[in-house]
Design a protein around this motif. Sequence first.
Motif, mmCIF file in Angstrom:
data_model
loop_
_atom_site.group_PDB
_atom_site.id
_atom_site.type_symbol
_atom_site.label_atom_id
_atom_site.label_comp_id
_atom_site.label_asym_id
_atom_site.label_seq_id
_atom_site.Cartn_x
_atom_site.Cartn_y
_atom_site.Cartn_z
ATOM 1 N N PRO A 9 0.898 -1.054 -0.086
ATOM 2 C CA PRO A 9 -0.106 -0.036 0.028
ATOM 3 C C PRO A 9 0.887 1.198 -0.043
ATOM 4 N N GLY A 10 0.387 2.046 -0.817
ATOM 5 C CA GLY A 10 1.140 3.426 -0.908
ATOM 6 C C GLY A 10 2.321 3.425 -1.929
ATOM 7 N N GLU A 11 2.677 2.423 -2.552
ATOM 8 C CA GLU A 11 3.494 2.098 -3.526
ATOM 9 C C GLU A 11 2.952 2.517 -4.848
ATOM 10 N N SER A 12 3.873 2.661 -5.899
ATOM 11 C CA SER A 12 3.258 3.303 -7.006
ATOM 12 C C SER A 12 3.945 2.386 -8.246
ATOM 13 N N VAL A 13 3.314 2.456 -9.294
ATOM 14 C CA VAL A 13 3.583 1.378 -10.639
ATOM 15 C C VAL A 13 3.863 2.134 -11.883
ATOM 16 N N GLY A 14 4.805 2.243 -12.447
ATOM 17 C CA GLY A 14 5.116 2.626 -13.764
ATOM 18 C C GLY A 14 5.643 4.080 -13.875
ATOM 19 N N TYR A 15 5.758 4.563 -14.994
ATOM 20 C CA TYR A 15 6.049 6.092 -15.283
ATOM 21 C C TYR A 15 5.154 6.819 -14.551
ATOM 22 N N GLY A 16 5.589 8.182 -13.924
ATOM 23 C CA GLY A 16 4.685 9.163 -13.802
ATOM 24 C C GLY A 16 3.996 8.756 -12.392
ATOM 25 N N ALA A 17 4.196 7.571 -11.930
ATOM 26 C CA ALA A 17 3.593 7.020 -10.467
ATOM 27 C C ALA A 17 1.965 7.304 -10.698
ATOM 28 N N SER A 18 1.401 6.958 -12.002
ATOM 29 C CA SER A 18 0.022 7.249 -12.070
ATOM 30 C C SER A 18 -0.840 6.598 -11.185
ATOM 31 N N TRP A 19 -0.510 5.080 -10.927
ATOM 32 C CA TRP A 19 -1.350 4.228 -10.122
ATOM 33 C C TRP A 19 -0.533 3.986 -8.806
ATOM 34 N N VAL A 20 -1.245 4.270 -7.704
ATOM 35 C CA VAL A 20 -0.791 3.866 -6.474
ATOM 36 C C VAL A 20 -1.610 2.880 -5.763
ATOM 37 N N ALA A 21 -0.964 1.721 -5.236
ATOM 38 C CA ALA A 21 -1.721 0.673 -4.396
ATOM 39 C C ALA A 21 -2.387 1.067 -3.116
ATOM 40 N N GLU A 22 -3.756 0.953 -3.213
ATOM 41 C CA GLU A 22 -4.137 1.159 -1.872
ATOM 42 C C GLU A 22 -4.417 -0.036 -0.701
ATOM 43 N N GLU A 23 -3.990 -1.293 -1.488
ATOM 44 C CA GLU A 23 -3.709 -2.338 -0.589
ATOM 45 C C GLU A 23 -2.778 -3.329 -1.271
ATOM 46 N N GLN A 24 -2.292 -4.140 -0.517
ATOM 47 C CA GLN A 24 -1.247 -5.177 -1.121
ATOM 48 C C GLN A 24 -1.953 -5.749 -2.355
ATOM 49 N N ALA A 25 -0.792 -5.818 -3.353
ATOM 50 C CA ALA A 25 -1.327 -6.246 -4.745
ATOM 51 C C ALA A 25 -0.226 -7.122 -5.420
ATOM 52 N N THR A 26 -0.447 -8.068 -6.396
ATOM 53 C CA THR A 26 0.528 -8.413 -7.025
ATOM 54 C C THR A 26 0.391 -8.228 -8.484
ATOM 55 N N ILE A 27 1.613 -7.614 -9.020
ATOM 56 C CA ILE A 27 1.825 -7.003 -10.206
ATOM 57 C C ILE A 27 2.622 -7.806 -11.202
ATOM 58 N N ALA A 28 1.973 -8.093 -12.419
ATOM 59 C CA ALA A 28 2.800 -8.928 -13.621
ATOM 60 C C ALA A 28 3.342 -7.874 -14.368
ATOM 61 N N THR A 29 4.458 -7.870 -14.777
ATOM 62 C CA THR A 29 5.130 -6.978 -16.075
ATOM 63 C C THR A 29 4.982 -7.847 -17.269
ATOM 64 N N VAL A 30 4.358 -7.510 -18.072
ATOM 65 C CA VAL A 30 4.303 -8.368 -19.424
ATOM 66 C C VAL A 30 5.289 -7.621 -20.482
ATOM 67 N N ALA A 31 5.543 -8.587 -21.463
ATOM 68 C CA ALA A 31 6.359 -8.128 -22.497
ATOM 69 C C ALA A 31 5.525 -7.589 -23.634
ATOM 70 N N GLY A 32 5.373 -6.252 -23.893
ATOM 71 C CA GLY A 32 4.392 -5.580 -24.928
ATOM 72 C C GLY A 32 4.052 -4.300 -24.397
ATOM 73 N N GLY A 33 3.869 -3.324 -25.485
ATOM 74 C CA GLY A 33 3.728 -1.840 -25.005
ATOM 75 C C GLY A 33 3.357 -1.258 -26.232
ATOM 76 N N TYR A 34 3.594 -0.055 -26.343
ATOM 77 C CA TYR A 34 2.761 0.786 -27.629
ATOM 78 C C TYR A 34 4.011 0.543 -28.751
ATOM 79 N N ALA A 35 5.245 0.131 -28.632
ATOM 80 C CA ALA A 35 5.793 -0.235 -29.900
ATOM 81 C C ALA A 35 5.416 -1.426 -30.510
ATOM 82 N N ASP A 36 4.466 -2.206 -29.769
ATOM 83 C CA ASP A 36 3.816 -3.503 -30.344
ATOM 84 C C ASP A 36 2.447 -2.955 -30.728
ATOM 85 N N GLY A 37 2.005 -1.862 -30.893
ATOM 86 C CA GLY A 37 0.783 -1.480 -31.261
ATOM 87 C C GLY A 37 -0.301 -1.387 -29.964
ATOM 88 N N LEU A 38 0.013 -1.494 -28.767
ATOM 89 C CA LEU A 38 -0.797 -1.566 -27.863
ATOM 90 C C LEU A 38 -0.759 -0.242 -27.081
#
Length: 350
Positions: free
Chosen positions: A238-267
């Motif tokens: 809780p209180g930790e952020s994920v990704g650029y700009g810290a735009s999402w902050v966990a309100e409770e404990q969470a398990t986060i998976a980082t997957v291989a894909g992004g806007y270079a892949d058309g996502l």
Amino acid sequence: MSTGTLNIDLDALVANWQALDAKSAPTVETAAVVKADGYGLGVAPVSRALAKAGVRKFFVAAAEEGAELRQVLGRGPEIFVFSGHMAGDTDMISDLDLIPLLNSVDQLTRHFEALGTAPFGVQLDTGMNRLGMEPAEWAGVAELVLGAGPQLVMSHLACADEPDHPQNIAQLEMFRAMTDGIGAPRSLSATGGLLLGPEYHFDVTRPGVGLYGGLPFDAARPVAHISLPVIQSRVVEPGESVGYGASWVAEEQATIATVAGGYADGLLRSMSGKGALYHEGTACPIRGRVSMDMIAVDITHLGVEPRSLDILCAEQGVDALAGFAGTIGYEILTSLGARYRRQLLGGGAA
């Protein structure tokens, strides 16, 4: 695998063409639009599968695309070029038997001066104001053009994905006024126009996005499926952020998976914080910003750490994904990058 897998279901592609073809009278020929590298899925496998299914007319955006397609299909199928006869296209058009859809008096002059009455078609503007001869231009050259025997006279609907839009009937009436009685094959409809009904079909229909599983053909089978490998999973407190700009902050404990894909892949980056990836039918929300090569996904509720997650799948088609990105399915499909391991599925892959 360190990059995503893009499965391309050629059986679904062919089934979509067959379903659209069945909506027309036997006297109407159903062609296929394979521009933009077969809507991002690969012009070679897409066009081969469609040709095997019976398609004999193909449409591309530019002569260079037509040249690539001719190498794939060989001689025989007709290849129409929407951009017409551009300066510098003459040798390709002549050598590869491409059929330019002449859009202006200048293109008409270029074609006749360079190639005489070599095969050509004509595009008319019936209200979209994008490509094609306007009524006054057409009136001045129609006799000459029709005397040379065009392979096709076509126009394009601006609002066919909105069945009740008044411009559909206005363009239909204009097309009829410009072409009734000309004695040449006519075409007005892509996927949306084909679905409007038989009065829009004329002699040739030109489905594009509907072949690839996109709206407005809501009965289409999905053709593209994308699975992204999980690079790493971590527990975020809780209180930790994920990704650029810290735009999402966990309100409770969470398990986060980082997957291989992004806007270079058309996502697209505009999907940041919206939408989901899926594990065996269960949605896993995107957390934080989509970056160039990675997306963070909340897998807390799964109770397992998956090896991969799906972003185009039965639960989330191309138009649903496009909705999260604020765009349309066309852009998602044609933006798919080169890093995917592309796998062809179905009998059409043979």
